[in-house]
Enzyme design. Sequence first.
Site, PDB file in Angstrom:
ATOM      1  N   GLY A  92       0.869  -1.180   0.000  1.00  0.00           N
ATOM      2  CA  GLY A  92       0.000   0.000   0.000  1.00  0.00           C
ATOM      3  C   GLY A  92       0.894   1.215   0.000  1.00  0.00           C
ATOM      4  O   GLY A  92       1.880   1.264  -0.731  1.00  0.00           O
ATOM      5  N   SER A 125       5.849  -5.318  -1.165  1.00  0.00           N
ATOM      6  CA  SER A 125       5.826  -3.923  -1.587  1.00  0.00           C
ATOM      7  C   SER A 125       6.143  -3.003  -0.400  1.00  0.00           C
ATOM      8  O   SER A 125       7.272  -2.966   0.059  1.00  0.00           O
ATOM      9  CB  SER A 125       4.477  -3.604  -2.231  1.00  0.00           C
ATOM     10  OG  SER A 125       4.486  -2.347  -2.852  1.00  0.00           O
ATOM     11  N   ALA A 126       5.172  -2.273   0.125  1.00  0.00           N
ATOM     12  CA  ALA A 126       5.427  -1.405   1.273  1.00  0.00           C
ATOM     13  C   ALA A 126       5.932  -2.204   2.468  1.00  0.00           C
ATOM     14  O   ALA A 126       6.777  -1.728   3.237  1.00  0.00           O
ATOM     15  CB  ALA A 126       4.158  -0.640   1.651  1.00  0.00           C
ATOM     16  N   HIS A 162       8.893  -3.175  -7.212  1.00  0.00           N
ATOM     17  CA  HIS A 162       8.271  -2.788  -8.490  1.00  0.00           C
ATOM     18  C   HIS A 162       9.264  -2.098  -9.410  1.00  0.00           C
ATOM     19  O   HIS A 162       8.884  -1.221 -10.197  1.00  0.00           O
ATOM     20  CB  HIS A 162       7.069  -1.850  -8.273  1.00  0.00           C
ATOM     21  CG  HIS A 162       6.060  -2.322  -7.289  1.00  0.00           C
ATOM     22  ND1 HIS A 162       5.113  -3.277  -7.585  1.00  0.00           N
ATOM     23  CD2 HIS A 162       5.831  -1.966  -5.999  1.00  0.00           C
ATOM     24  CE1 HIS A 162       4.352  -3.481  -6.522  1.00  0.00           C
ATOM     25  NE2 HIS A 162       4.774  -2.703  -5.549  1.00  0.00           N
ATOM     26  N   GLU A 197       8.994  -6.907 -10.609  1.00  0.00           N
ATOM     27  CA  GLU A 197       7.799  -7.621 -10.144  1.00  0.00           C
ATOM     28  C   GLU A 197       7.943  -9.110 -10.413  1.00  0.00           C
ATOM     29  O   GLU A 197       8.450  -9.530 -11.456  1.00  0.00           O
ATOM     30  CB  GLU A 197       6.552  -7.044 -10.797  1.00  0.00           C
ATOM     31  CG  GLU A 197       6.295  -5.613 -10.369  1.00  0.00           C
ATOM     32  CD  GLU A 197       4.859  -5.171 -10.569  1.00  0.00           C
ATOM     33  OE1 GLU A 197       4.152  -5.812 -11.355  1.00  0.00           O
ATOM     34  OE2 GLU A 197       4.467  -4.175  -9.931  1.00  0.00           O
TER      35      GLU A 197
END
Length: 240
Positions: A92, A125-126, A162, A197
Site C-alpha cells: 500500500g 511492496s510497502a 516494483h 515484479e
Amino acid sequence: MGGARNILLLSSSRLHGHGLLEHARGQLEDLFKSCNVKTVLFVPYALRDHDRYTATIQDALKPWGFDVEGLHTKPDREKALREAQAVFVGGGNTFVLLRSLYEMKLLDPIRELVLQQGLPYVGSSAGTNVATRSIHTTNDMPVAYPPSFEALALVPFNINPHYLDPEVGSRHKGETRDERLEEFVAYHGLPVLGLREGTSVRVQGGKATLLGDRNAKLFKVNGGTEELAPQADLSFLLQN
C-alpha cells in the site's frame, strides 16, 4: 544480530497473469510449512480499509491451508505479535504504513521478534520497504508524514520494489527510476536492490537468495549496477 532471521520480501503481491500472491505460493508455503505456521498475523496498515484488506489476504491464503488474522483486531498488539506464528506486512502506501508502526510503537517489538526470536516475516511492496534500513527508495508519494524514514532494518540494505527499467527510446525528459536510485546511493553510500515484479528475497539467518524467474538490478555503492540472476546468492548484502 540477525542470525535467527526467517524472512521473505516480495516485490509485489500481484503479478500479471496470476491471482493475488499466486506467483509466490511456493515461496510462502516453503516458509510457513517449515515453521509449522497455521495462522498468519496480517499487518494491514498500508491501506485505509483494514478489515477489507485482511479479508482479501485471507481469501488468498485460506485455500492453501493458512488462516489469517488482522493485527488491527487485537486489543494488545504487542502481545499478539509475541504470540504470532508468522507476520505478514502488506503493501500500500509506505509512508502511511511506517507512520502507523511508529504511532503504535511496533517497530521495536517486530524488530526484536524477527531478529532475535526468529519470527517468520513476510513483506510485500510497502511491507518490504519497511523491512529494510529506510523507506528512502519507495516509489510512493508521501501522503503521510512518519517521524523518521528509518525503518525496521531487518536487512541492512535498501530495496526498490516494483523496479522498472528505463524505457528504451523514451522521449520523457523527467528523471528515470535509475537516476533517482543512483541519487540515493550517491548521497547515502548504501546499495539498493531493484526488485522487478515477480521477484523476491529470501533471508535465512546470514544467507540471502534472489527468488523468482527474473533478474534483479543492484545499484552498487561505487555507482555501478549489476544484473543478478534468479537464485543468486545475495548474502554479501547482509554484511553492510
